[in-house]
Design an enzyme around this catalytic site. Structure first.
Site, PDB file in Angstrom:
ATOM      1  N   ARG A 123      21.959   0.650 -46.842  1.00 59.90           N
ATOM      2  CA  ARG A 123      20.682   1.006 -46.211  1.00 59.90           C
ATOM      3  C   ARG A 123      19.752   1.551 -47.279  1.00 59.90           C
ATOM      4  NH1 ARG A 123      20.640   5.541 -48.034  1.00 59.90           N
ATOM      5  NH2 ARG A 123      18.735   5.863 -46.845  1.00 59.90           N
ATOM      6  N   GLY A 124      18.490   1.789 -46.845  1.00 57.34           N
ATOM      7  CA  GLY A 124      17.466   2.155 -47.812  1.00 57.34           C
ATOM      8  C   GLY A 124      16.741   0.877 -48.219  1.00 57.34           C
ATOM      9  N   ALA A 125      15.403   0.940 -48.236  1.00 58.87           N
ATOM     10  CA  ALA A 125      14.600  -0.278 -48.362  1.00 58.87           C
ATOM     11  C   ALA A 125      14.953  -1.146 -49.583  1.00 58.87           C
ATOM     12  CB  ALA A 125      13.119   0.085 -48.345  1.00 58.87           C
ATOM     13  N   ASP A 172       9.507   2.696 -46.333  1.00 55.31           N
ATOM     14  CA  ASP A 172      10.053   1.387 -45.959  1.00 55.31           C
ATOM     15  C   ASP A 172       8.988   0.307 -45.964  1.00 55.31           C
ATOM     16  OD1 ASP A 172      12.038   3.442 -44.691  1.00 55.31           O
ATOM     17  OD2 ASP A 172      13.084   1.532 -44.894  1.00 55.31           O
ATOM     18  N   ARG A 194      17.114  -6.304 -40.050  1.00 53.97           N
ATOM     19  CA  ARG A 194      16.346  -5.077 -39.782  1.00 53.97           C
ATOM     20  C   ARG A 194      14.861  -5.418 -39.983  1.00 53.97           C
ATOM     21  NH1 ARG A 194      18.402   0.460 -42.338  1.00 53.97           N
ATOM     22  NH2 ARG A 194      17.356   1.293 -40.482  1.00 53.97           N
ATOM     23  N   ASN A 208       8.308   5.356 -42.784  1.00 49.06           N
ATOM     24  CA  ASN A 208       9.528   5.904 -43.400  1.00 49.06           C
ATOM     25  C   ASN A 208      10.372   6.486 -42.268  1.00 49.06           C
ATOM     26  OD1 ASN A 208      11.138   6.495 -45.768  1.00 49.06           O
ATOM     27  ND2 ASN A 208      10.646   8.639 -45.417  1.00 49.06           N
ATOM     28  N   LYS A 209      11.522   6.990 -42.620  1.00 45.50           N
ATOM     29  CA  LYS A 209      12.480   7.491 -41.627  1.00 45.50           C
ATOM     30  C   LYS A 209      11.804   8.392 -40.593  1.00 45.50           C
ATOM     31  CE  LYS A 209      15.915   6.678 -41.239  1.00 45.50           C
ATOM     32  NZ  LYS A 209      16.273   5.598 -40.272  1.00 45.50           N
TER      33      LYS A 209
HETATM   34  O1  MRU Z   1      17.533   3.753 -41.847  1.00 49.23           O
HETATM   35  P1  MRU Z   1      17.616   3.917 -43.330  1.00 49.23           P
HETATM   36  O2  MRU Z   1      18.675   4.853 -43.760  1.00 49.23           O
HETATM   37  O3  MRU Z   1      17.694   2.576 -44.036  1.00 49.23           O
HETATM   38  O4  MRU Z   1      16.224   4.554 -43.739  1.00 49.23           O
HETATM   39  C1  MRU Z   1      15.931   4.754 -45.097  1.00 49.23           C
HETATM   40  C2  MRU Z   1      14.632   5.412 -45.338  1.00 49.23           C
HETATM   41  O5  MRU Z   1      13.882   5.676 -44.450  1.00 49.23           O
HETATM   42  C3  MRU Z   1      14.281   5.655 -46.769  1.00 49.23           C
HETATM   43  O6  MRU Z   1      13.496   6.792 -46.899  1.00 49.23           O
HETATM   44  C4  MRU Z   1      13.484   4.445 -47.294  1.00 49.23           C
HETATM   45  O7  MRU Z   1      14.151   3.252 -47.016  1.00 49.23           O
HETATM   46  C5  MRU Z   1      13.244   4.549 -48.738  1.00 49.23           C
HETATM   47  S1  MRU Z   1      14.686   4.239 -49.695  1.00 49.23           S
HETATM   48  C6  MRU Z   1      14.287   4.327 -51.316  1.00 49.23           C
END
Ligand code: MRU
Length: 371
Positions: A59-61, A250, A103, A260-261
């Site tokens: 996970r993470g963009a 994201d 996603r 973002n989250k």
């Molecule tokens: O649902 P996730 O854990 O994939 O969410 C991740 C985030 O919101 C991060 O802040 C974002 O992807 C940036 S990662 C460098």
């Protein structure tokens, strides 16, 4: 910084790793199990990569973009050399479409898949070379994201206040990228520069990326870390205990509105109220200049059981309704600056983004084909 920067920063592991040649496998750190267990997940098929992204094993963009690019390579794993090129290309095209549905919010996924799709448009002489070109492109995307993290870290390090404290939300570190992170990268570089500071990490309900992942990687790197419940951020700011907020992203629209989250929006409003700088760190692959503003960013809705259950224990009446968006959109007006591999972008963002972030030629295609 040497290529072994991750090791020299004592970050524990590689998040995404390709093992072998064009018939190799994708080796992922299974983030669902952290911090209790450090286990790896080997993906041999695109479907396994799709599931890993959907269930947040990776996970993470930036990390999901790189994982998806390698997932495309797996479409042709062990396909014999004599497979007709047209058949191989069709399979790859179908695989990119499937992975794109894993996603919806992080645009890095679509940017990476579009680059893989562009390889389909080239004219390799045979299937063996096509496979190799796909793998080369996935490696290039991976390398670029690693390099971007380094540059973001160097650009952002001067913004980390020496002898003070900062706040971050979710996990935008090494675990969310293939390098040293985005929002956490300035902390790693500032630490190398011998700055001393404390990072407050929001636990980040419902899936606890802050408590489980950010706290894990920061403590492994020897950075002083304090975990707080999300509801404590306002009191922390009111008490004057943090001097800046750093978050990842994201998807960032042309005017600077940022997905973002979930929980990021509230933090940004609080930071404005308490006059605390609010920084968003992201590579150019996270910008989507085809969207004029944040209203058009697709927000992933996740299963309500993520809220109903805590460590497999039901914590709500089973018939209770839930609302579980994975992301929110922070209005550009609350953002002090973007930290990118092209430098620090300041308001007015419509101009600074247009002048600095390259418009991807396939940006229109990105939305047309997948969303
Ligand atoms: O649902 P996730 O854990 O994939 O969410 C991740 C985030 O919101 C991060 O802040 C974002 O992807 C940036 S990662 C460098």
């Amino acid at each position: 910084m040497p290529p072994s920067c991750i090791e020299s920063l004592m970050l524990p592991v590689k998040t995404v790793k390709w093992v072998g040649d064009a018939d190799g496998v994708l080796d992922l750190l299974d983030q669902r199990l952290l911090p209790q267990r450090v286990e790896r997940l080997q993906c041999q098929t695109p479907q396994q990569v799709y599931e890993a992204i959907r269930t947040l094993a990776v996970r993470g963009a930036p990390a999901i973009g790189v994982a998806a690019a390698y997932g495309v390579c797996l479409a042709l794993r062990n396909k014999p050399e004599e497979t007709p090129l047209a058949e191989a290309k069709t399979l790859v095209a179908q695989t990119t479409l499937h992975l794109a549905s894993s996603r919806p919010t992080a645009v890095n996924l679509f940017a990476a898949l579009n680059r893989m799709k562009a390889v389909v448009q080239t004219s390799p002489p045979c299937t063996a070379q096509f496979k190799q070109r796909l793998l080369d492109e996935a490696h290039a995307i991976n390398q670029q994201e690693q390099d971007n993290c380094q540059t973001i870290g160097r650009c952002g390090a001067p913004l980390v206040p020496d002898g003070k404290a900062v706040l971050t939300h979710c996990n935008a570190g090494a675990l969310a990228t293939t390098g040293i992170g985005t929002a956490l990268a300035p902390f790693y570089i500032a630490r190398q520069q011998h700055k001393r500071f404390t990072v407050y990490a929001d636990e980040t309900r419902p899936l606890l990326q802050g408590a489980r992942l950010t706290a894990w990687e920061l403590t492994q790197a020897g950075i002083e870390t304090v975990v707080i419940c999300d509801s404590m951020a306002a009191a922390l700011m009111q008490a004057g205990r943090i001097q800046a907020v750093f978050v990842g992203a994201d998807r960032i629209a042309a005017n600077g509105d940022t997905a973002n989250k979930i929980g990021t929006l509230g933090l940004s409003i609080l930071a404005r109220h308490y006059d605390i700088p609010f920084y968003v760190a992201a590579p150019s692959s996270t910008f989507d200049r085809s969207l004029p503003d944040g209203a058009a960013i697709p927000i992933e809705q996740r299963n309500g059981n993520e809220i109903r259950r805590f460590n497999d224990t039901l914590i709500t009446p089973s018939q209770a309704e839930t609302w579980n968006p994975a992301f929110d959109v922070t209005s550009a007006q609350y953002i002090t600056a973007f930290i990118t591999e092209h430098g620090i972008l300041r308001p007015p963002f419509a101009e600074s983004i247009a002048q600095t972030i390259p418009q991807q030629t396939d940006q229109h295609d990105k939305r047309e084909s997948y969303e």
